[in-house]
Motif scaffolding. Structure first.
Motif, PDB file in Angstrom:
ATOM      1  N   SER B  18       0.810  -1.228   0.000  1.00 58.66           N
ATOM      2  CA  SER B  18       0.000   0.000   0.000  1.00 58.66           C
ATOM      3  C   SER B  18       0.841   1.274   0.000  1.00 58.66           C
ATOM      4  CB  SER B  18      -0.942   0.004   1.214  1.00 58.66           C
ATOM      5  OG  SER B  18      -0.193  -0.030   2.398  1.00 58.66           O
ATOM      6  N   THR B  19       2.145   1.139   0.222  1.00 60.30           N
ATOM      7  CA  THR B  19       3.015   2.322   0.222  1.00 60.30           C
ATOM      8  C   THR B  19       3.779   2.458  -1.089  1.00 60.30           C
ATOM      9  OG1 THR B  19       3.302   2.048   2.593  1.00 60.30           O
ATOM     10  CG2 THR B  19       4.829   3.538   1.478  1.00 60.30           C
ATOM     11  N   THR B  20       4.380   1.377  -1.504  1.00 58.96           N
ATOM     12  CA  THR B  20       5.217   1.444  -2.702  1.00 58.96           C
ATOM     13  C   THR B  20       4.594   0.742  -3.899  1.00 58.96           C
ATOM     14  OG1 THR B  20       6.374  -0.548  -1.998  1.00 58.96           O
ATOM     15  CG2 THR B  20       7.329   1.561  -1.346  1.00 58.96           C
ATOM     16  N   GLY B  21       3.531  -0.012  -3.672  1.00 60.74           N
ATOM     17  CA  GLY B  21       2.884  -0.739  -4.770  1.00 60.74           C
ATOM     18  C   GLY B  21       1.554  -0.128  -5.154  1.00 60.74           C
ATOM     19  N   TYR B  83      -8.043   6.185  -0.143  1.00 60.81           N
ATOM     20  CA  TYR B  83      -6.873   6.204  -1.018  1.00 60.81           C
ATOM     21  C   TYR B  83      -6.386   7.643  -1.079  1.00 60.81           C
ATOM     22  CZ  TYR B  83      -4.042   5.094  -5.118  1.00 60.81           C
ATOM     23  OH  TYR B  83      -3.001   4.896  -5.985  1.00 60.81           O
ATOM     24  N   LYS B  84      -5.121   7.860  -0.660  1.00 61.33           N
ATOM     25  CA  LYS B  84      -4.614   9.234  -0.529  1.00 61.33           C
ATOM     26  C   LYS B  84      -3.326   9.417  -1.324  1.00 61.33           C
ATOM     27  CE  LYS B  84      -6.270   9.547   4.258  1.00 61.33           C
ATOM     28  NZ  LYS B  84      -5.861   9.693   5.671  1.00 61.33           N
ATOM     29  N   THR B  85      -3.064  10.673  -1.640  1.00 62.34           N
ATOM     30  CA  THR B  85      -1.770  11.012  -2.226  1.00 62.34           C
ATOM     31  C   THR B  85      -0.725  11.040  -1.110  1.00 62.34           C
ATOM     32  OG1 THR B  85      -2.040  13.376  -1.878  1.00 62.34           O
ATOM     33  CG2 THR B  85      -2.905  12.483  -3.939  1.00 62.34           C
ATOM     34  N   VAL B  86       0.538  11.152  -1.484  1.00 59.85           N
ATOM     35  CA  VAL B  86       1.588  11.192  -0.456  1.00 59.85           C
ATOM     36  C   VAL B  86       1.443  12.424   0.422  1.00 59.85           C
ATOM     37  CG1 VAL B  86       3.287   9.787  -1.652  1.00 59.85           C
ATOM     38  CG2 VAL B  86       3.171  12.239  -2.125  1.00 59.85           C
ATOM     39  N   GLU B  87       0.763  13.469  -0.107  1.00 60.00           N
ATOM     40  CA  GLU B  87       0.532  14.672   0.707  1.00 60.00           C
ATOM     41  C   GLU B  87      -0.698  14.508   1.614  1.00 60.00           C
ATOM     42  OE1 GLU B  87       0.859  14.935  -2.666  1.00 60.00           O
ATOM     43  OE2 GLU B  87       2.882  15.759  -2.800  1.00 60.00           O
ATOM     44  N   LEU B  89      -3.872  14.035   0.488  1.00 59.37           N
ATOM     45  CA  LEU B  89      -5.128  14.395  -0.181  1.00 59.37           C
ATOM     46  C   LEU B  89      -5.923  13.122  -0.494  1.00 59.37           C
ATOM     47  CD1 LEU B  89      -6.787  16.701  -1.557  1.00 59.37           C
ATOM     48  CD2 LEU B  89      -5.581  16.100  -3.668  1.00 59.37           C
ATOM     49  N   VAL B  90      -7.183  13.113  -0.086  1.00 61.37           N
ATOM     50  CA  VAL B  90      -8.010  11.915  -0.290  1.00 61.37           C
ATOM     51  C   VAL B  90      -8.497  11.858  -1.744  1.00 61.37           C
ATOM     52  CG1 VAL B  90     -10.135  10.741   0.371  1.00 61.37           C
ATOM     53  CG2 VAL B  90      -8.753  11.877   2.111  1.00 61.37           C
ATOM     54  N   LEU B  91      -8.060  10.837  -2.452  1.00 62.32           N
ATOM     55  CA  LEU B  91      -8.508  10.642  -3.837  1.00 62.32           C
ATOM     56  C   LEU B  91      -9.793   9.832  -3.877  1.00 62.32           C
ATOM     57  CD1 LEU B  91      -5.060   9.761  -5.438  1.00 62.32           C
ATOM     58  CD2 LEU B  91      -6.305  11.920  -5.634  1.00 62.32           C
ATOM     59  N   SER B  92      -9.924   8.918  -2.942  1.00 64.89           N
ATOM     60  CA  SER B  92     -11.095   8.051  -2.893  1.00 64.89           C
ATOM     61  C   SER B  92     -11.368   7.744  -1.424  1.00 64.89           C
ATOM     62  CB  SER B  92     -10.813   6.764  -3.679  1.00 64.89           C
ATOM     63  OG  SER B  92     -11.803   5.807  -3.446  1.00 64.89           O
ATOM     64  N   PRO B  93     -12.560   8.048  -0.924  1.00 66.02           N
ATOM     65  CA  PRO B  93     -12.806   7.889   0.512  1.00 66.02           C
ATOM     66  C   PRO B  93     -12.882   6.416   0.928  1.00 66.02           C
ATOM     67  CG  PRO B  93     -14.826   8.445  -0.610  1.00 66.02           C
ATOM     68  CD  PRO B  93     -13.748   8.519  -1.643  1.00 66.02           C
ATOM     69  N   ALA B  94     -12.796   6.200   2.236  1.00 65.18           N
ATOM     70  CA  ALA B  94     -12.991   4.838   2.766  1.00 65.18           C
ATOM     71  C   ALA B  94     -14.396   4.371   2.407  1.00 65.18           C
ATOM     72  CB  ALA B  94     -12.805   4.852   4.279  1.00 65.18           C
TER      73      ALA B  94
END
Lengths: 150, 117
Positions: B18-21, B83-87, B89-94
């Motif tokens: 979930s971090t690098t993949g 699903y969040k960006t490294v900053e 920012l939520v791209l897709s909520p839980a």
């Protein structure tokens, strides 16, 4: 000159079915684009099939044309729960509304439910229930005035 | 001369990371309330249901390594984290799903067909 009687009938059906408890103002006629994911329960009205015959023999321009128009009222319910009950509730509300005025404000001789088909689709993030109510609508006009009901 | 190279368990784990993949953290909850945390890949592609005029929808599918979740049943829950960006920012909520179909590919991965809970 008024619109064709078929248009007037379709407009009258749309007016009658707008504001029902379950479908509210989500009523469309001759819609060709998909409904939004959260845009149901909804109704779409089509007039795609019609039979006609002359009531008088001869070629006089005043002879009457007897027409049987099938109005397809489609109902869409996309929901994870009770979609089958909701589709039946929508059918009840539609039938009640139509039978309150079966002559469609004087445009038709009669309008009655001829058949109902119900289908379900399990694809996607929520199940979809889909029903088609076919209302047979009989109306009469003079041959040269298809915009005026007789 | 050809050289055959096979994906190892480590390769697959990196793929689902979930971090690098490509993975997201999720929690599987069975009917008896046993929960298991695992990484999944969630696809949620547009789908048009073709009844009548059509209805817009999506088809959520979860992919994961079969060994991480050997016991799974229809109707179990899958709670997927945002699903969040490294900053941050939520791209897709839980989002929570119910499992509607279990498709093992017999090569070490399982695909779940999901329904919104």
């Amino acid at each position: 000159m008024a619109n064709h009687l078929r248009t007037q009938i379709r407009d009258q059906i749309k007016s009658t079915l707008t504001g029902l408890t379950t479908t509210a103002n989500r009523v469309y006629d001759s819609r060709v684009y998909p409904l939004a994911s959260q845009g149901t329960p909804a109704i779409v009205i089509y007039t795609k099939s019609e039979d006609s015959e002359p009531l008088d023999m001869g070629t006089n321009t005043t002879r009457l044309i007897n027409r049987n128009l099938t109005i397809a009222v489609e109902v869409y319910v996309k929901s994870t729960a009770n979609f089958d009950n909701t589709i039946d509730t929508c059918c009840k509300e539609i039938e009640t509304a139509i039978y309150t005025d079966p002559t469609l404000n004087g445009l038709a001789q009669d309008c009655y439910l001829e058949s109902t088909e119900i289908d379900f689709n399990s694809d996607g993030d929520e199940p979809l229930a889909f029903a088609t109510l076919n209302f047979l609508t009989n109306y009469i006009n003079k041959a040269t005035t298809p915009d005026v009901a007789q | 001369m050809s050289i055959y190279e096979f994906e190892t368990e480590l390769d697959m784990a990196a793929y689902y990371d979930s971090t690098t993949g490509h993975g997201r953290s999720a929690t599987h909850i069975s009917a008896n309330n046993t929960s298991t945390v695992l990484n999944i890949i969630l696809n949620n592609e547009f789908l048009e249901l073709d009844e009548g005029a059509g209805v817009e929808s999506t088809q959520p599918m979860a992919y994961f390594q079969s060994t991480l979740l050997p016991s799974i049943s229809y109707g179990d829950q899958l709670q997927v984290t945002a699903y969040k960006t490294v900053e941050g920012l939520v791209l897709s909520p839980a989002i929570n799903f119910l499992i509607r179909s279990i498709q093992a590919d017999r090569k070490g991965n399982t695909v779940l067909e999901l329904e919104a809970a």
